[in-house]
Design an enzyme around this catalytic site. Structure first.
Site, PDB file in Angstrom:
ATOM      1  CG  HIS A 121      -4.345  -9.070  -2.165  1.00 50.84           C
ATOM      2  ND1 HIS A 121      -3.702  -8.230  -1.300  1.00 50.84           N
ATOM      3  CD2 HIS A 121      -4.103 -10.325  -1.701  1.00 50.84           C
ATOM      4  CE1 HIS A 121      -3.097  -8.927  -0.347  1.00 50.84           C
ATOM      5  NE2 HIS A 121      -3.315 -10.205  -0.575  1.00 50.84           N
ATOM      6  CG  PHE A 174      -8.538  -0.569   1.214  1.00 49.82           C
ATOM      7  CD1 PHE A 174      -9.311   0.319   0.495  1.00 49.82           C
ATOM      8  CD2 PHE A 174      -7.778  -1.495   0.529  1.00 49.82           C
ATOM      9  CE1 PHE A 174      -9.336   0.289  -0.882  1.00 49.82           C
ATOM     10  CE2 PHE A 174      -7.786  -1.531  -0.843  1.00 49.82           C
ATOM     11  CZ  PHE A 174      -8.565  -0.640  -1.550  1.00 49.82           C
ATOM     12  NE  ARG A 175      -5.553  -4.404   6.338  1.00 46.18           N
ATOM     13  CZ  ARG A 175      -5.352  -4.635   5.052  1.00 46.18           C
ATOM     14  NH1 ARG A 175      -4.911  -3.667   4.271  1.00 46.18           N
ATOM     15  NH2 ARG A 175      -5.589  -5.813   4.513  1.00 46.18           N
ATOM     16  CB  CYS A 225     -19.448 -13.374 -14.282  1.00 39.86           C
ATOM     17  SG  CYS A 225     -20.878 -14.400 -13.861  1.00 39.86           S
ATOM     18  CB  SER A 254       4.842  -4.474   1.734  1.00 42.88           C
ATOM     19  OG  SER A 254       4.231  -5.545   2.462  1.00 42.88           O
ATOM     20  CB  ALA A 267      -0.931  -0.005   1.212  1.00 42.89           C
ATOM     21  CB  ILE A 284      -6.818  -4.237  -5.551  1.00 42.25           C
ATOM     22  CG1 ILE A 284      -7.334  -3.141  -4.611  1.00 42.25           C
ATOM     23  CG2 ILE A 284      -6.565  -5.540  -4.792  1.00 42.25           C
ATOM     24  CD1 ILE A 284      -8.702  -3.440  -4.016  1.00 42.25           C
ATOM     25  CB  CYS A 314     -20.378 -17.372 -16.954  1.00 36.58           C
ATOM     26  SG  CYS A 314     -20.313 -15.618 -17.367  1.00 36.58           S
TER      27      CYS A 314
END
Ligand SMILES: [Zn+2]
Length: 250
Positions: free
Chosen positions: A118, A34-35, A126, A192, A23, A102, A129
């Site tokens: 990730h 995010f954290r 999907c 990281s 991150a 991500i 499929c």
């Protein structure tokens, strides 16, 4: 010799250098971890994978959270750290990037061999499929209709192509990342904290197989004591100083 000169010398002579990013490289592009207090999980509980599979309300909550982080991703661009890694790959100095992120910014910067542990939030997939597509139009549709979009191929469950809590990592991506780590002769960790798996293990694989281990992170990590060089500073600054001592490409 300064640490920057030393790392540049290792990079120049390496045959299979690997960058491992977390991150920290993307916070320099303005993407909140995010954290962190500004991140989406400060106010929302992440949706577990099993709940996403089972429950339409959980799928709606998932898409609501993803539409918030999607705006952060689309507004941000790669920074000098992403750009230098892409340049080093093009110059033949860097073999691959393994990332926990991500946001897809390594691809946007022009890196080609990127292993996204990730997954990527720039695409949707999907679950029924395996249809894949760009995430952007689907997030727009979700926001416009305030409803989870169905798969255009099979009306199944569309999800961002990222690994959710409680979801297994893609075994092929993980295996490839382990292989590249084992074969690395220089391993540069960038942004990281090396706490969660497989981030905790992959640098050890590299070191055990003889790689020089470099850690560039704002804070200390559990692997600092086995690293050959540690830089606790901005990734963009550190890589720029290293690049100053690499041979000019043109
Ligand atoms: Zn489908």
């Amino acid at each position: 010799m300064t640490p920057y000169e030393q790392i540049a010398a290792w990079l120049t002579s390496a045959k299979s250098a690997v960058a491992f990013t977390g991150a920290g490289i993307s916070t320099e592009s303005g993407i909140p971890d995010f954290r962190s207090p500004g991140g989406v999980w400060a106010t929302s509980t992440p949706v577990m994978y099993q709940d996403f599979l089972d429950d339409a309300d959980a799928r709606y909550e998932y898409w609501r959270q993803k539409s918030i982080s999607h705006a952060d991703f689309m507004e941000s661009g790669p920074n000098v750290g992403h750009q230098l890694l892409a340049q080093w790959e093009q110059a033949g100095l860097l073999n691959a990037v393994i990332t926990q992120n991500i946001d897809g910014l390594h691809h946007v910067a022009g890196s080609y061999r990127v292993l996204e542990l990730h997954g990527t939030a720039r695409e949707i997939q999907c679950l029924d499929c395996n249809y894949r597509g760009d995430a952007d139009p689907w997030v727009k549709q979700f926001l416009a209709e305030d409803a989870v979009p169905p798969c255009p191929e099979c009306t199944g469950r569309l999800k961002h192509a990222t690994i959710s809590f409680g979801q297994q990592l893609d075994p092929e991506v993980l295996q490839e990342a382990a292989k590249r780590s084992e074969n690395a002769d220089l391993y540069i960790v960038l942004g990281s904290s090396l706490v969660v798996e497989p981030a905790a293990t992959l640098p050890l694989l590299a070191k055990r197989n003889g790689a020089k281990l470099v850690i560039i992170n704002r804070d200390s990590t559990p692997h600092d004591r086995i690293a050959h060089q540690i830089l606790n500073e901005s990734i963009g600054d550190a890589l720029s100083k290293i690049a100053d001592h690499c041979p000019q490409q043109e």
